[in-house]
Motif scaffolding. Structure first.
Motif, PDB file in Angstrom:
ATOM      1  N   ASN A 287     -47.307 -27.486  13.956  1.00  0.00           N
ATOM      2  CA  ASN A 287     -48.276 -28.248  14.740  1.00  0.00           C
ATOM      3  C   ASN A 287     -47.842 -28.432  16.194  1.00  0.00           C
ATOM      4  OD1 ASN A 287     -50.297 -28.426  12.846  1.00  0.00           O
ATOM      5  ND2 ASN A 287     -49.664 -30.422  12.046  1.00  0.00           N
ATOM      6  N   VAL A 288     -46.556 -28.533  16.434  1.00  0.00           N
ATOM      7  CA  VAL A 288     -46.069 -28.636  17.819  1.00  0.00           C
ATOM      8  C   VAL A 288     -46.330 -27.317  18.556  1.00  0.00           C
ATOM      9  CG1 VAL A 288     -43.972 -28.794  19.241  1.00  0.00           C
ATOM     10  CG2 VAL A 288     -44.379 -30.479  17.445  1.00  0.00           C
ATOM     11  N   GLU A 289     -46.109 -26.188  17.869  1.00  0.00           N
ATOM     12  CA  GLU A 289     -46.390 -24.879  18.499  1.00  0.00           C
ATOM     13  C   GLU A 289     -47.866 -24.736  18.849  1.00  0.00           C
ATOM     14  OE1 GLU A 289     -42.956 -21.764  16.988  1.00  0.00           O
ATOM     15  OE2 GLU A 289     -44.652 -22.133  15.666  1.00  0.00           O
ATOM     16  N   THR A 290     -48.721 -25.207  17.938  1.00  0.00           N
ATOM     17  CA  THR A 290     -50.159 -25.167  18.211  1.00  0.00           C
ATOM     18  C   THR A 290     -50.486 -25.962  19.471  1.00  0.00           C
ATOM     19  OG1 THR A 290     -50.603 -25.021  15.845  1.00  0.00           O
ATOM     20  CG2 THR A 290     -52.450 -25.653  17.240  1.00  0.00           C
ATOM     21  N   ALA A 291     -49.910 -27.163  19.568  1.00  0.00           N
ATOM     22  CA  ALA A 291     -50.175 -28.026  20.727  1.00  0.00           C
ATOM     23  C   ALA A 291     -49.642 -27.396  22.014  1.00  0.00           C
ATOM     24  CB  ALA A 291     -49.545 -29.402  20.508  1.00  0.00           C
ATOM     25  N   LEU A 292     -48.452 -26.789  21.940  1.00  0.00           N
ATOM     26  CA  LEU A 292     -47.858 -26.166  23.135  1.00  0.00           C
ATOM     27  C   LEU A 292     -48.669 -24.949  23.577  1.00  0.00           C
ATOM     28  CD1 LEU A 292     -44.090 -26.418  22.152  1.00  0.00           C
ATOM     29  CD2 LEU A 292     -45.199 -27.656  24.015  1.00  0.00           C
ATOM     30  N   ASN A 293     -49.126 -24.171  22.597  1.00  0.00           N
ATOM     31  CA  ASN A 293     -49.943 -22.995  22.912  1.00  0.00           C
ATOM     32  C   ASN A 293     -51.215 -23.386  23.639  1.00  0.00           C
ATOM     33  OD1 ASN A 293     -48.315 -20.982  21.953  1.00  0.00           O
ATOM     34  ND2 ASN A 293     -49.200 -21.010  19.888  1.00  0.00           N
TER      35      ASN A 293
ATOM     36  N   ASN B 253     -47.666 -39.489  12.897  1.00  0.00           N
ATOM     37  CA  ASN B 253     -48.514 -38.803  11.924  1.00  0.00           C
ATOM     38  C   ASN B 253     -48.437 -37.298  12.192  1.00  0.00           C
ATOM     39  OD1 ASN B 253     -50.574 -37.621  10.472  1.00  0.00           O
ATOM     40  ND2 ASN B 253     -52.051 -39.266  10.839  1.00  0.00           N
ATOM     41  N   TYR B 254     -47.755 -36.584  11.305  1.00  0.00           N
ATOM     42  CA  TYR B 254     -47.507 -35.150  11.504  1.00  0.00           C
ATOM     43  C   TYR B 254     -48.778 -34.309  11.396  1.00  0.00           C
ATOM     44  CZ  TYR B 254     -42.379 -35.539  11.236  1.00  0.00           C
ATOM     45  OH  TYR B 254     -41.054 -35.809  11.467  1.00  0.00           O
ATOM     46  N   PHE B 255     -49.832 -34.901  10.843  1.00  0.00           N
ATOM     47  CA  PHE B 255     -51.068 -34.131  10.633  1.00  0.00           C
ATOM     48  C   PHE B 255     -52.185 -34.573  11.573  1.00  0.00           C
ATOM     49  CE2 PHE B 255     -48.883 -33.973   6.459  1.00  0.00           C
ATOM     50  CZ  PHE B 255     -48.622 -32.619   6.461  1.00  0.00           C
ATOM     51  N   ASP B 256     -51.825 -35.332  12.584  1.00  0.00           N
ATOM     52  CA  ASP B 256     -52.836 -35.785  13.538  1.00  0.00           C
ATOM     53  C   ASP B 256     -52.658 -34.993  14.832  1.00  0.00           C
ATOM     54  OD1 ASP B 256     -54.498 -37.059  15.292  1.00  0.00           O
ATOM     55  OD2 ASP B 256     -53.769 -39.079  14.869  1.00  0.00           O
ATOM     56  N   MET B 257     -53.456 -33.939  14.980  1.00  0.00           N
ATOM     57  CA  MET B 257     -53.293 -33.070  16.157  1.00  0.00           C
ATOM     58  C   MET B 257     -53.568 -33.834  17.451  1.00  0.00           C
ATOM     59  SD  MET B 257     -51.923 -30.242  15.408  1.00  0.00           S
ATOM     60  CE  MET B 257     -51.947 -29.617  17.087  1.00  0.00           C
ATOM     61  N   GLU B 258     -54.411 -34.858  17.368  1.00  0.00           N
ATOM     62  CA  GLU B 258     -54.671 -35.655  18.574  1.00  0.00           C
ATOM     63  C   GLU B 258     -53.394 -36.336  19.045  1.00  0.00           C
ATOM     64  OE1 GLU B 258     -57.929 -38.536  18.761  1.00  0.00           O
ATOM     65  OE2 GLU B 258     -59.145 -37.049  17.698  1.00  0.00           O
ATOM     66  N   GLU B 259     -52.668 -36.928  18.084  1.00  0.00           N
ATOM     67  CA  GLU B 259     -51.414 -37.603  18.444  1.00  0.00           C
ATOM     68  C   GLU B 259     -50.394 -36.595  18.975  1.00  0.00           C
ATOM     69  OE1 GLU B 259     -49.370 -39.922  15.355  1.00  0.00           O
ATOM     70  OE2 GLU B 259     -47.583 -39.963  16.622  1.00  0.00           O
ATOM     71  N   ILE B 260     -50.300 -35.440  18.331  1.00  0.00           N
ATOM     72  CA  ILE B 260     -49.306 -34.444  18.746  1.00  0.00           C
ATOM     73  C   ILE B 260     -49.662 -33.872  20.121  1.00  0.00           C
ATOM     74  CG2 ILE B 260     -48.242 -32.219  18.148  1.00  0.00           C
ATOM     75  CD1 ILE B 260     -48.528 -33.083  15.189  1.00  0.00           C
ATOM     76  N   ASN B 261     -50.952 -33.595  20.329  1.00  0.00           N
ATOM     77  CA  ASN B 261     -51.390 -33.118  21.647  1.00  0.00           C
ATOM     78  C   ASN B 261     -51.046 -34.134  22.734  1.00  0.00           C
ATOM     79  OD1 ASN B 261     -52.499 -30.601  20.992  1.00  0.00           O
ATOM     80  ND2 ASN B 261     -54.407 -31.529  20.303  1.00  0.00           N
ATOM     81  N   GLN B 262     -51.270 -35.409  22.405  1.00  0.00           N
ATOM     82  CA  GLN B 262     -51.006 -36.463  23.372  1.00  0.00           C
ATOM     83  C   GLN B 262     -49.501 -36.591  23.644  1.00  0.00           C
ATOM     84  OE1 GLN B 262     -52.858 -40.183  22.300  1.00  0.00           O
ATOM     85  NE2 GLN B 262     -51.943 -41.236  24.063  1.00  0.00           N
ATOM     86  N   ALA B 263     -48.702 -36.493  22.589  1.00  0.00           N
ATOM     87  CA  ALA B 263     -47.246 -36.577  22.753  1.00  0.00           C
ATOM     88  C   ALA B 263     -46.743 -35.441  23.640  1.00  0.00           C
ATOM     89  CB  ALA B 263     -46.558 -36.526  21.390  1.00  0.00           C
TER      90      ALA B 263
END
Lengths: 148, 91
Positions: free
Chosen positions: B21-27, B73-83
């Motif tokens: 999920n981090v790779e998805t957000a970075l991409n 939350n490891y499955f919340d792409m919104e949170e990961i994108n924001q982080a």
């Protein structure tokens, strides 16, 4: 790879402790022959040593151990609890869904996690899992979401 | 290219989920990064620009030279994108 087939799902289960919940999720994998009994104890030991960090999202725990603790095949089970149980996590307690992960060292393990992540990233699916009122309804979600 | 570690207790399951999920957000942000997943003790001795983990494990990594980023939350792409948006700068 064994990914949330009907035989890997248990619905409306009652447990008193997080350890019981982990044993139940691991027990399903043991019955399927994808792990050894010692892997279940390793899962519980990992919980005691490293804490509840594997409660990865609200209501969702993914207990697991290492491949060398006794995994024969990449696999994941899911236990739906009648009443949620607390693992002691700062923000994601209480837990309603336990995904028992048989962590292999193969490429299949990576594929399995990719599929699981795709399902659990979908908050609509997760809500339906938590709120399912029968085994059929619960199982159906995984058939729909089984992206190959 | 920046170096990112995703970290869990065993380095086998949840850190790999976080890596995906981090790779998805970075991409999505066009940030070029080398993302590796590992356990806490390996991460402590692996240099990196960023260390992404849960709040439960962040304490054991506070001495890491990289910036520690917490995901709840490891499955919340919104949170990961924001982080990623708040903490990462591409280089």
């Amino acid at each position: 790879m064994k990914f949330l087939d009907d035989s890997l799902l248990k619905f409306d289960q009652e447990v008193a402790t997080p350890e019981d919940a982990i044993r139940l999720a691991g027990g399903v994998l043991l019955e399927e022959g994808t792990i050894d009994r010692q892997y279940i104890e390793a899962m519980i030991q990992a919980y005691h040593e490293n804490g509840p960090y594997f409660v990865l999202a609200p209501a969702i725990a993914i207990p697991h151990a290492r491949p060398e603790d006794g995994v024969h095949e990449a696999s994941v089970s899911c236990i739906h609890l009648k009443e949620p149980v607390s693992f002691g996590h700062q923000s994601n307690d209480p837990v309603k869904l336990i995904f028992g992960l048989g962590a292999a060292s193969s490429q299949e393990h990576v594929e399995l996690l990719r599929k699981l992540t795709r399902v659990l990233n979908n908050q609509e699916y997760v809500k339906r899992m938590e709120q399912a009122s029968s085994f059929e309804e619960f199982s159906k979600i995984f058939r729909e979401s089984d992206i190959t | 290219m920046i170096k990112v570690l995703t970290v869990c207790g065993l380095g086998q399951g949840t850190s790999l989920i976080l890596k995906m999920n981090v790779e998805t957000a970075l991409n999505e942000k066009n940030i070029k990064a080398d993302v590796e997943h590992m356990d806490v003790s390996a991460a402590s001795s692996t240099p990196a620009d960023y260390v992404v983990t849960s709040s439960e494990l962040a304490d054991s990594l506070k001495d890491h030279s990289g910036k520690v980023v917490i995901v709840k939350n490891y499955f919340d792409m919104e949170e990961i994108n924001q982080a990623v948006e708040e903490n990462f700068t591409s280089s």
